[in-house]
Enzyme design. Structure first.
Site, mmCIF file in Angstrom:
data_model
loop_
_atom_site.group_PDB
_atom_site.id
_atom_site.type_symbol
_atom_site.label_atom_id
_atom_site.label_comp_id
_atom_site.label_asym_id
_atom_site.label_seq_id
_atom_site.Cartn_x
_atom_site.Cartn_y
_atom_site.Cartn_z
ATOM 1 N N ARG A 26 55.971 45.624 42.701
ATOM 2 C CA ARG A 26 55.289 47.052 42.687
ATOM 3 C C ARG A 26 56.025 48.040 41.926
ATOM 4 N NH1 ARG A 26 51.578 45.215 45.167
ATOM 5 N NH2 ARG A 26 50.970 45.421 47.523
ATOM 6 N N HIS A 67 47.082 46.675 37.752
ATOM 7 C CA HIS A 67 47.343 46.296 39.078
ATOM 8 C C HIS A 67 46.193 44.991 39.241
ATOM 9 C CE1 HIS A 67 49.048 46.980 43.300
ATOM 10 N NE2 HIS A 67 48.538 45.734 43.182
HETATM 11 P P1 NDP Z 1 56.659 37.046 50.151
HETATM 12 O O1 NDP Z 1 57.083 38.084 51.669
HETATM 13 O O2 NDP Z 1 56.014 35.765 50.377
HETATM 14 O O3 NDP Z 1 57.921 36.778 49.469
HETATM 15 C C1 NDP Z 1 58.867 37.794 49.295
HETATM 16 C C2 NDP Z 1 60.212 37.086 48.539
HETATM 17 O O4 NDP Z 1 61.042 38.157 48.075
HETATM 18 C C3 NDP Z 1 61.036 36.187 49.317
HETATM 19 O O5 NDP Z 1 61.440 35.231 48.547
HETATM 20 C C4 NDP Z 1 62.159 37.234 49.706
HETATM 21 O O6 NDP Z 1 63.219 36.424 50.077
HETATM 22 C C5 NDP Z 1 62.232 37.920 48.534
HETATM 23 N N1 NDP Z 1 63.074 39.264 49.267
HETATM 24 C C6 NDP Z 1 62.573 40.066 49.626
HETATM 25 N N2 NDP Z 1 63.503 41.165 50.064
HETATM 26 C C7 NDP Z 1 64.530 40.954 49.184
HETATM 27 C C8 NDP Z 1 65.726 41.421 48.972
HETATM 28 N N3 NDP Z 1 66.046 42.598 49.326
HETATM 29 N N4 NDP Z 1 66.587 40.743 47.822
HETATM 30 C C9 NDP Z 1 66.264 39.604 47.528
HETATM 31 N N5 NDP Z 1 64.987 38.875 47.680
HETATM 32 C C10 NDP Z 1 64.245 39.634 48.761
HETATM 33 O O7 NDP Z 1 55.901 37.641 49.370
HETATM 34 P P2 NDP Z 1 54.864 37.365 48.354
HETATM 35 O O8 NDP Z 1 55.168 36.270 47.460
HETATM 36 O O9 NDP Z 1 53.582 37.048 48.880
HETATM 37 O O10 NDP Z 1 54.313 38.756 47.567
HETATM 38 C C11 NDP Z 1 55.369 39.612 46.944
HETATM 39 C C12 NDP Z 1 54.738 40.891 46.454
HETATM 40 O O11 NDP Z 1 53.824 40.646 45.195
HETATM 41 C C13 NDP Z 1 53.889 41.536 47.421
HETATM 42 O O12 NDP Z 1 54.653 42.294 48.224
HETATM 43 C C14 NDP Z 1 53.480 42.464 46.546
HETATM 44 O O13 NDP Z 1 53.989 43.814 46.352
HETATM 45 C C15 NDP Z 1 53.321 41.854 45.289
HETATM 46 N N6 NDP Z 1 51.934 41.718 44.857
HETATM 47 C C16 NDP Z 1 51.313 42.062 43.822
HETATM 48 C C17 NDP Z 1 50.034 41.694 43.159
HETATM 49 C C18 NDP Z 1 49.475 42.348 41.919
HETATM 50 O O14 NDP Z 1 48.219 41.936 41.870
HETATM 51 N N7 NDP Z 1 50.463 42.960 41.257
HETATM 52 C C19 NDP Z 1 49.134 41.018 44.209
HETATM 53 C C20 NDP Z 1 49.870 40.514 45.297
HETATM 54 C C21 NDP Z 1 51.138 40.689 45.750
HETATM 55 P P3 NDP Z 1 63.344 35.473 51.266
HETATM 56 O O15 NDP Z 1 62.642 34.318 50.956
HETATM 57 O O16 NDP Z 1 64.972 35.144 51.562
HETATM 58 O O17 NDP Z 1 62.920 36.062 52.459
HETATM 59 C C1 OXD Z 2 48.455 42.900 47.075
HETATM 60 C C2 OXD Z 2 48.166 43.508 45.726
HETATM 61 O O1 OXD Z 2 49.532 43.078 47.614
HETATM 62 O O2 OXD Z 2 46.971 43.532 45.516
HETATM 63 O O3 OXD Z 2 47.669 41.964 47.393
HETATM 64 O O4 OXD Z 2 48.979 44.158 45.194
#
Ligand code: NDP
Ligand code: OXD
Length: 310
Positions: free
Chosen positions: A225, A273
């Site tokens: 993000r 995005h």
């Molecule tokens: P998940 O919830 O599956 O994974 C999140 C990961 O981040 C986990 O490994 C988690 O750790 C880690 N994490 C969260 N908080 C912290 C922290 N404070 N310190 C260290 N690690 C942390 O999310 P997704 O993989 O499904 O998606 C990730 C992000 O990708 C979404 O939230 C969104 O913002 C972005 N996104 C962007 C898109 C785009 O088109 N640009 C499309 C889709 C998503 P743990 O494993 O220990 O819980």
């Molecule tokens: C999502 C995105 O969170 O599009 O799916 O960024």
């Protein structure tokens, strides 16, 4: 009769209505702001809902995010307590994100931006580069998307590490976690990929201090993000050479304003995005599946933890 409110700010309302109705003909599909009797609404399918919209639905049973990220829902300071929030999790989205991450890691690894410049100058010149096994890539966030991308970068032969909140074991990926693991993770990372969720703990995490922990000239790739990045710190790091190149898919303000310095920066690649998007067909199955589960008294799938914010 099942009443679902759709509030997305997008222009595909008709597609959603038709596709959801084809799967669930007794669905009463309402498009915000034509909410009708708010007491009848049981489910909401949303992207960036207005503050207070969800709190104004007294019998809401579940909130479905149109994206994988849920920061756009937690941004609502009046969110109703105790209503489960479900996000998008599907292999199609992970595949699209994997493609985007691999593409941009390879573009930087194989010095594509520099070859572009050489082509424009009609200059036939080979640039030295290490092989993948000598290139240290680091992925912040090892969830559905980051974990998948890290694994596949490893399969391509890169020397991959990942950083998460809690320890993770992924084949071919050296794991670091928590505040204690961050320094060592950054110190070994030449290409940093951010795939964290945006939460109070990760807001502004990519700041001057974090960037200075990377080896000089490192690459930064952000598909998490825009709120993860302190944009002026990133620009300063690019200008000083601490960061060599960046690829940015997400920004604090989207669409990226016409006057943003990122547009014309010679070492920045901007994408709008699009790294991965929620394939609506997969999302329809997920929403209908969760409504049916709820109707059957079964627990919903892909809920998020409001305390963690992801
Ligand atoms: P998940 O919830 O599956 O994974 C999140 C990961 O981040 C986990 O490994 C988690 O750790 C880690 N994490 C969260 N908080 C912290 C922290 N404070 N310190 C260290 N690690 C942390 O999310 P997704 O993989 O499904 O998606 C990730 C992000 O990708 C979404 O939230 C969104 O913002 C972005 N996104 C962007 C898109 C785009 O088109 N640009 C499309 C889709 C998503 P743990 O494993 O220990 O819980
Ligand atoms: C999502 C995105 O969170 O599009 O799916 O960024």
């Amino acid at each position: 009769m099942t009443v679902l409110l759709f509030a997305s700010h997008a222009d595909r309302d008709d597609w959603w209505r038709e596709t959801l109705l084809a799967e669930m003909p007794d669905l009463d599909f309402r498009t915000w702001p034509e909410t009708g009797d708010v007491a009848e609404v049981e489910y909401a399918l949303v992207w960036k809902p207005e503050t207070g919209l969800l709190a104004g639905l007294p019998n809401l049973r579940a909130i479905f995010s149109l994206g994988a990220g849920v920061d756009h829902i937690f941004a609502d300071t009046q969110l109703p307590e105790g209503v489960p929030i479900c996000r998008v999790v599907n292999p199609n989205m992970a595949l699209r994100m994997r493609e985007w991450v691999v593409m941009h890691v390879l573009m930087h690894h194989r010095r594509h931006r520099e070859y572009d410049r050489l082509q424009k100058a009609h200059e036939w010149r080979e640039l030295p580069q290490p092989h993948a096994g000598e290139r240290r890539v680091g992925v912040m966030g090892l969830g559905e998307l980051g974990g998948d991308a890290a694994k596949h970068l490893g399969l391509l032969g890169f020397d991959v590490a990942g950083w998460s909140r809690t320890p993770k074991a992924i084949d071919g990926v050296t794991g670091f976690h928590g505040g204690v693991g961050l320094k060592d993770f950054l110190a070994r990372t030449e290409i940093l990929v951010c795939l964290l969720p945006l939460t109070p703990a990760t807001e502004g995490i990519v700041d001057a201090a974090l960037l200075s922990g990377l080896p000089r000239g490192a690459t930064f790739i952000n598909a998490g993000r825009g709120g993860h990045v302190v944009e002026e710190d990133l620009l300063a790091a690019l200008d000083s050479g601490q960061i060599g190149e960046a690829t940015l898919d997400v920004f604090r303000t989207e669409p990226l304003p016409a006057g943003s310095p990122f547009w014309d920066h010679p070492r920045v690649t901007v994408t709008p995005h699009i790294a991965a998007f929620s394939d609506p067909r997969a999302l329809v199955d997920q929403v209908i599946g969760n409504i049916r589960r709820d109707r059957a008294g079964e627990p919903l799938l892909n809920t998020v933890d409001p305390k963690r914010g992801y």
